[in-house]
Design a protein around this motif. Structure first.
Motif, PDB file in Angstrom:
ATOM      1  N   ASN A 133       0.854  -1.182   0.000  1.00 46.56           N
ATOM      2  CA  ASN A 133       0.000   0.000   0.000  1.00 46.56           C
ATOM      3  C   ASN A 133       0.889   1.230   0.000  1.00 46.56           C
ATOM      4  O   ASN A 133       1.909   1.267   0.688  1.00 46.56           O
ATOM      5  CB  ASN A 133      -0.923   0.006   1.222  1.00 46.56           C
ATOM      6  CG  ASN A 133      -1.858  -1.173   1.207  1.00 46.56           C
ATOM      7  OD1 ASN A 133      -2.526  -1.429   0.217  1.00 46.56           O
ATOM      8  ND2 ASN A 133      -1.900  -1.917   2.301  1.00 46.56           N
ATOM      9  N   ASP A 143      -3.009   6.545  -8.676  1.00 47.74           N
ATOM     10  CA  ASP A 143      -4.054   5.523  -8.571  1.00 47.74           C
ATOM     11  C   ASP A 143      -4.861   5.447  -9.862  1.00 47.74           C
ATOM     12  O   ASP A 143      -5.178   4.367 -10.354  1.00 47.74           O
ATOM     13  CB  ASP A 143      -4.973   5.796  -7.372  1.00 47.74           C
ATOM     14  CG  ASP A 143      -4.267   5.541  -6.047  1.00 47.74           C
ATOM     15  OD1 ASP A 143      -3.622   4.487  -5.921  1.00 47.74           O
ATOM     16  OD2 ASP A 143      -4.372   6.395  -5.147  1.00 47.74           O
ATOM     17  N   ARG A 150      -4.073  -2.475 -12.667  1.00 49.89           N
ATOM     18  CA  ARG A 150      -4.761  -3.291 -11.660  1.00 49.89           C
ATOM     19  C   ARG A 150      -5.789  -4.207 -12.307  1.00 49.89           C
ATOM     20  O   ARG A 150      -5.956  -5.362 -11.897  1.00 49.89           O
ATOM     21  CB  ARG A 150      -5.441  -2.380 -10.634  1.00 49.89           C
ATOM     22  CG  ARG A 150      -6.252  -3.127  -9.579  1.00 49.89           C
ATOM     23  CD  ARG A 150      -7.228  -2.210  -8.863  1.00 49.89           C
ATOM     24  NE  ARG A 150      -8.140  -1.614  -9.829  1.00 49.89           N
ATOM     25  CZ  ARG A 150      -8.678  -0.404  -9.711  1.00 49.89           C
ATOM     26  NH1 ARG A 150      -8.418   0.342  -8.674  1.00 49.89           N
ATOM     27  NH2 ARG A 150      -9.491   0.066 -10.641  1.00 49.89           N
ATOM     28  N   ASP A 151      -6.451  -3.709 -13.347  1.00 48.64           N
ATOM     29  CA  ASP A 151      -7.488  -4.479 -14.033  1.00 48.64           C
ATOM     30  C   ASP A 151      -6.926  -5.460 -15.057  1.00 48.64           C
ATOM     31  O   ASP A 151      -7.680  -6.079 -15.800  1.00 48.64           O
ATOM     32  CB  ASP A 151      -8.483  -3.523 -14.701  1.00 48.64           C
ATOM     33  CG  ASP A 151      -9.236  -2.672 -13.682  1.00 48.64           C
ATOM     34  OD1 ASP A 151      -9.269  -3.039 -12.493  1.00 48.64           O
ATOM     35  OD2 ASP A 151      -9.780  -1.628 -14.082  1.00 48.64           O
ATOM     36  N   VAL A 174      -6.168   2.270   4.037  1.00 47.55           N
ATOM     37  CA  VAL A 174      -6.473   2.058   2.625  1.00 47.55           C
ATOM     38  C   VAL A 174      -7.899   2.512   2.301  1.00 47.55           C
ATOM     39  O   VAL A 174      -8.824   2.275   3.069  1.00 47.55           O
ATOM     40  CB  VAL A 174      -6.296   0.563   2.265  1.00 47.55           C
ATOM     41  CG1 VAL A 174      -6.659   0.307   0.816  1.00 47.55           C
ATOM     42  CG2 VAL A 174      -4.870   0.123   2.535  1.00 47.55           C
ATOM     43  N   GLU A 175      -8.036   3.142   1.137  1.00 50.08           N
ATOM     44  CA  GLU A 175      -9.336   3.528   0.607  1.00 50.08           C
ATOM     45  C   GLU A 175      -9.660   2.633  -0.597  1.00 50.08           C
ATOM     46  O   GLU A 175      -8.768   1.992  -1.162  1.00 50.08           O
ATOM     47  CB  GLU A 175      -9.325   5.004   0.173  1.00 50.08           C
ATOM     48  CG  GLU A 175      -9.067   5.984   1.301  1.00 50.08           C
ATOM     49  CD  GLU A 175     -10.223   6.108   2.279  1.00 50.08           C
ATOM     50  OE1 GLU A 175     -11.331   5.607   1.969  1.00 50.08           O
ATOM     51  OE2 GLU A 175     -10.021   6.717   3.333  1.00 50.08           O
ATOM     52  N   SER A 176     -10.913   2.613  -1.018  1.00 52.01           N
ATOM     53  CA  SER A 176     -11.350   1.721  -2.098  1.00 52.01           C
ATOM     54  C   SER A 176     -10.640   2.001  -3.419  1.00 52.01           C
ATOM     55  O   SER A 176     -10.466   1.103  -4.241  1.00 52.01           O
ATOM     56  CB  SER A 176     -12.864   1.830  -2.291  1.00 52.01           C
ATOM     57  OG  SER A 176     -13.211   3.164  -2.642  1.00 52.01           O
ATOM     58  N   TRP A 177     -10.216   3.239  -3.650  1.00 55.16           N
ATOM     59  CA  TRP A 177      -9.595   3.596  -4.922  1.00 55.16           C
ATOM     60  C   TRP A 177      -8.089   3.353  -4.935  1.00 55.16           C
ATOM     61  O   TRP A 177      -7.453   3.451  -5.975  1.00 55.16           O
ATOM     62  CB  TRP A 177      -9.869   5.061  -5.255  1.00 55.16           C
ATOM     63  CG  TRP A 177      -9.397   5.999  -4.182  1.00 55.16           C
ATOM     64  CD1 TRP A 177      -8.119   6.453  -3.987  1.00 55.16           C
ATOM     65  CD2 TRP A 177     -10.184   6.593  -3.150  1.00 55.16           C
ATOM     66  NE1 TRP A 177      -8.057   7.290  -2.904  1.00 55.16           N
ATOM     67  CE2 TRP A 177      -9.324   7.401  -2.367  1.00 55.16           C
ATOM     68  CE3 TRP A 177     -11.540   6.523  -2.820  1.00 55.16           C
ATOM     69  CZ2 TRP A 177      -9.776   8.120  -1.266  1.00 55.16           C
ATOM     70  CZ3 TRP A 177     -11.983   7.249  -1.719  1.00 55.16           C
ATOM     71  CH2 TRP A 177     -11.106   8.026  -0.964  1.00 55.16           C
ATOM     72  N   ASP A 178      -7.500   3.028  -3.790  1.00 50.31           N
ATOM     73  CA  ASP A 178      -6.057   2.824  -3.718  1.00 50.31           C
ATOM     74  C   ASP A 178      -5.632   1.589  -4.504  1.00 50.31           C
ATOM     75  O   ASP A 178      -6.295   0.550  -4.457  1.00 50.31           O
ATOM     76  CB  ASP A 178      -5.603   2.674  -2.264  1.00 50.31           C
ATOM     77  CG  ASP A 178      -5.681   3.980  -1.498  1.00 50.31           C
ATOM     78  OD1 ASP A 178      -5.552   5.049  -2.119  1.00 50.31           O
ATOM     79  OD2 ASP A 178      -5.871   3.929  -0.266  1.00 50.31           O
TER      80      ASP A 178
END
Length: 193
Positions: A133, A143, A150-151, A174-178
């Motif tokens: 992270n 990000d 990431r995908d 951590v946030e969802s977009w990280d």
């Protein structure tokens, strides 16, 4: 500790490093980057120009050039807010300051290199943990840049953070977009997550 509080603390820690320590750290990171890359096969490396107390990337950039690696720098996208473009960079590139005061190549469409052609993406960190992270400056630029990686859409891309040893922390909130990264290079260690 909140992300903002942790960011402030780590920025302060980074800023307190003496000039000799910074120089030594920059040279050590450049040597580790050379070890990490297969510098004989060419390729394209995206890297940042250091700003404020960030790890100085000048020795790493020089090492890349010496090995014939094409080097590109991030540029704030002029039409897509919050996104980056990558432009070729060499010793003769005309540089301007963006709205954050960071030096970047002057926009020239002929010098844009698509992310799909970049082999290594070296990025600045404010902090990182042992799960990969990363904590950046808070704008989300990297990000968004890493979302396609990431995908699974940018399989050739190797994201690598560059940092001082003092920027490692036990845990980053951590946030969802990280987007976690697989590697961080510091002066004394090459972290793989």
């Amino acid at each position: 500790m909140t992300r903002d509080a942790l960011r402030r603390k780590l920025q302060q820690t980074r800023a307190q490093l003496c000039e000799a320590s910074r120089k030594q750290a920059a040279e050590a990171v450049a040597a580790r980057v050379k070890q990490r890359l297969d510098l004989n096969h060419g390729g394209i490396a995206a890297i940042f120009k250091s700003f404020a107390a960030e790890l100085d990337t000048t020795p790493t950039i020089n090492a890349l050039w010496q090995q014939g690696i094409t080097t590109v720098l991030p540029v704030l996208h002029p039409f897509s807010k919050g996104h980056l473009l990558f432009l070729r960079y060499n010793p003769h590139t005309t540089m301007i300051k963006n709205r954050y005061g960071i030096a970047e190549p002057a926009l020239d469409c002929q010098n844009i290199v698509p992310l799909a052609q970049i082999d290594w993406l070296f990025m600045p960190l404010v902090g990182f943990d042992r799960q990969g992270n990363r904590l950046g400056m808070g704008g989300g630029y990297y990000d968004r840049t890493l979302a396609r990686w990431r995908d699974g859409l940018l399989t050739q891309l190797s994201p690598i953070g560059l940092a001082y040893d003092q920027q490692e922390v036990e845990s980053i909130p951590v946030e969802s977009w990280d987007v976690p990264i697989p590697e961080v290079i510091t002066p004394t260690k090459h972290w793989r997550f």
